[in-house]
Design a protein around this motif. Structure first.
Motif, short mmCIF file in Angstrom:
data_model
loop_
_atom_site.label_atom_id
_atom_site.label_comp_id
_atom_site.label_asym_id
_atom_site.label_seq_id
_atom_site.Cartn_x
_atom_site.Cartn_y
_atom_site.Cartn_z
N THR A 124 -1.54 -3.98 -10.20
CA THR A 124 -1.77 -2.70 -9.54
C THR A 124 -3.26 -2.42 -9.37
O THR A 124 -4.10 -2.97 -10.10
N CYS A 156 -6.84 0.35 -1.98
CA CYS A 156 -6.01 -0.40 -1.04
C CYS A 156 -6.77 -1.54 -0.37
O CYS A 156 -6.15 -2.46 0.19
N SER A 185 -2.48 7.29 -6.73
CA SER A 185 -1.91 7.98 -7.89
C SER A 185 -1.67 7.00 -9.04
O SER A 185 -0.86 6.08 -8.93
N ALA A 199 1.97 6.98 -10.11
CA ALA A 199 2.85 6.11 -9.33
C ALA A 199 2.74 4.66 -9.81
O ALA A 199 3.75 3.95 -9.93
N LEU A 200 1.52 4.23 -10.09
CA LEU A 200 1.32 2.86 -10.57
C LEU A 200 1.91 2.66 -11.96
O LEU A 200 2.49 1.61 -12.26
N ASP A 255 -2.09 2.28 -4.96
CA ASP A 255 -1.76 3.70 -4.78
C ASP A 255 -2.88 4.52 -5.40
O ASP A 255 -3.42 4.13 -6.44
N VAL A 275 3.22 4.02 3.07
CA VAL A 275 2.63 5.35 2.93
C VAL A 275 3.33 6.31 3.90
O VAL A 275 4.02 5.90 4.82
N THR A 290 -6.00 0.97 -7.61
CA THR A 290 -6.11 2.24 -6.91
C THR A 290 -6.87 2.09 -5.60
O THR A 290 -7.03 3.07 -4.86
N ILE A 324 0.86 -1.17 0.00
CA ILE A 324 0.00 0.00 0.00
C ILE A 324 0.90 1.23 0.00
O ILE A 324 1.58 1.52 0.98
N GLY A 325 0.94 1.91 -1.13
CA GLY A 325 1.86 3.03 -1.33
C GLY A 325 2.90 2.65 -2.37
O GLY A 325 3.70 1.74 -2.14
N GLY A 326 2.89 3.33 -3.50
CA GLY A 326 3.80 2.96 -4.59
C GLY A 326 4.90 3.98 -4.82
O GLY A 326 5.34 4.17 -5.95
N GLY A 327 5.35 4.62 -3.75
CA GLY A 327 6.38 5.64 -3.86
C GLY A 327 7.78 5.10 -4.09
O GLY A 327 7.97 3.90 -4.36
#
Length: 270
Positions: free
Chosen positions: A54, A58, A40, A43-44, A38, A72, A56, A10-13
Motif C-alpha cells: 500500500t 498514487c 486515506s 482505507a489502506l 489511497d 476512485v 498514499t 488507485i482508490g481503496g474503497g
C-alpha cells in the motif's frame, strides 16, 4: 521495461477491496504483486488482511504497475489524473461510472494508452456479482484480455460489451442491486403487516428472490412471462397479486427508475 507490480489500484474503497479479495483469495494474483494507493490510511489499513502493498501516493502506482485500475469516484478522477502528470501509463482498467475512455485518455495525456472499462456491482463483494466489461482496445492481445477478464471472473459473472452500452448497464446491473433490496424490503414489510415476524418475513423473501433468480437462469427454454404464468392459476391467489402489480404499472415504475439512473450516468459522461 518490466514493472515491479502486476496490478496497481488507485482508490481503496469497497469495490476495489471486493475485486482484490476475489483475485487474491482465488490465487489468481499474489498479494506481493499488487500495489494499492489511497489518500486515506484507514482505507489502506482495511486491506491488511489481504497482505497487499500500500501507499498514499498514487504516483507510486502509475510508475511501478503494469496495469492501473482506477477505482476512485468519477468526480475525483480529474484531480487524480493531474497528480499523475508526466508519468506514462500504458494499460488502464476503469470501474468509474460514466467516465468515458476518451476522457480518461485526455486526462492522462496519453494517446498510446489502452483502456478497459468495467461496471461491476455490489454483490461482487460476496463472489456473486455481475460485471460488464469493454475490452475492445485490448483485442490484439490475448494475454491482456485473459488477465483483465480473470480479475472480474473471480468475483462473479462477466459480460463483454461495448462502451456505448455501459450507461445502460449501470441502470440495470450496476445500480440494480439497490432495486432488488428495495423489493425485498417491501416484501418483508408486507409480511410483517400480514402477521409474520421480521425474521420470518426476511427469510421467506430472501429465499424466494434468490430461488426465483436461479430458476430464471436455469429455464432458458421459457420466457419470463411464461414463468410468471406458471405460478399463476386462474382464480387463484398469485394472479390477484400480479393483476395488482399491473394495475399500479410496476413495469412503468421500473422503467422510469432505470431511465433516471441512466440519465445520471450520461451526465457524468459529459
Amino acid at each position: 521495461m518490466k514493472k515491479q507490480f502486476k496490478l496497481g489500484v488507485i482508490g481503496g474503497g469497497f469495490m476495489a477491496q471486493a475485486i482484490l479479495k476475489g483475485a487474491i483469495l482465488s490465487d489468481f494474483l499474489r498479494a506481493r504483486k499488487v500495489l494499492v494507493a489511497d489518500v486515506s490510511q484507514k482505507a489502506l489499513d482495511s486491506l491488511e488482511y489481504l497482505d497487499v502493498n500500500t501507499t498514499t501516493d498514487c504516483r507510486d502506482v502509475a510508475e511501478n504497475c503494469e496495469y492501473v485500475l482506477f477505482a476512485v469516484k468519477p468526480q475525483n478522477f480529474l484531480d487524480v489524473a493531474k497528480s499523475l502528470h508526466g508519468i506514462p501509463v500504458e494499460k488502464v482498467i476503469s470501474i468509474m461510472a460514466g467516465v468515458k475512455k476518451d476522457k480518461i485518455r485526455d486526462a492522462l495525456f496519453g494517446s498510446g494508452i489502452r483502456i478497459a472499462r468495467a461496471m461491476p456491482n455490489l454483490p461482487c463483494s460476496v463472489g456473486e456479482g455481475m460485471t460488464a466489461l469493454d475490452l475492445s482496445e485490448f483485442s490484439s492481445s490475448a494475454d491482456d484480455c485473459e488477465f483483465i477478464s480473470s480479475i472480474f471472473n473471480n468475483i462473479g459473472n462477466l459480460l463483454l460489451i461495448k462502451e456505448d452500452k455501459l450507461n445502460a448497464v449501470t441502470g440495470i446491473s450496476g445500480s440494480g442491486p439497490a432495486y432488488v433490496y428495495l423489493f425485498i424490503e417491501g416484501l418483508v414489510k408486507a409480511g410483517i403487516r400480514q402477521g409474520l415476524t421480521e425474521d420470518e418475513a426476511k427469510t421467506l423473501a430472501v429465499s424466494t428472490v434468490a430461488g426465483g433468480a436461479e430458476m430464471v437462469a436455469h429455464s432458458q427454454d421459457k420466457t419470463l412471462r411464461e414463468l410468471v404464468s406458471a405460478v399463476c392459476s386462474k382464480g387463484g391467489t398469485t394472479i390477484q397479486a400480479v393483476e395488482s402489480f399491473e394495475k399500479d404499472d410496476l413495469e412503468g415504475v421500473i422503467d422510469r427508475a432505470v431511465s433516471a439512473c441512466v440519465r445520471r450516468a450520461e451526465e457524468l459522461s459529459e
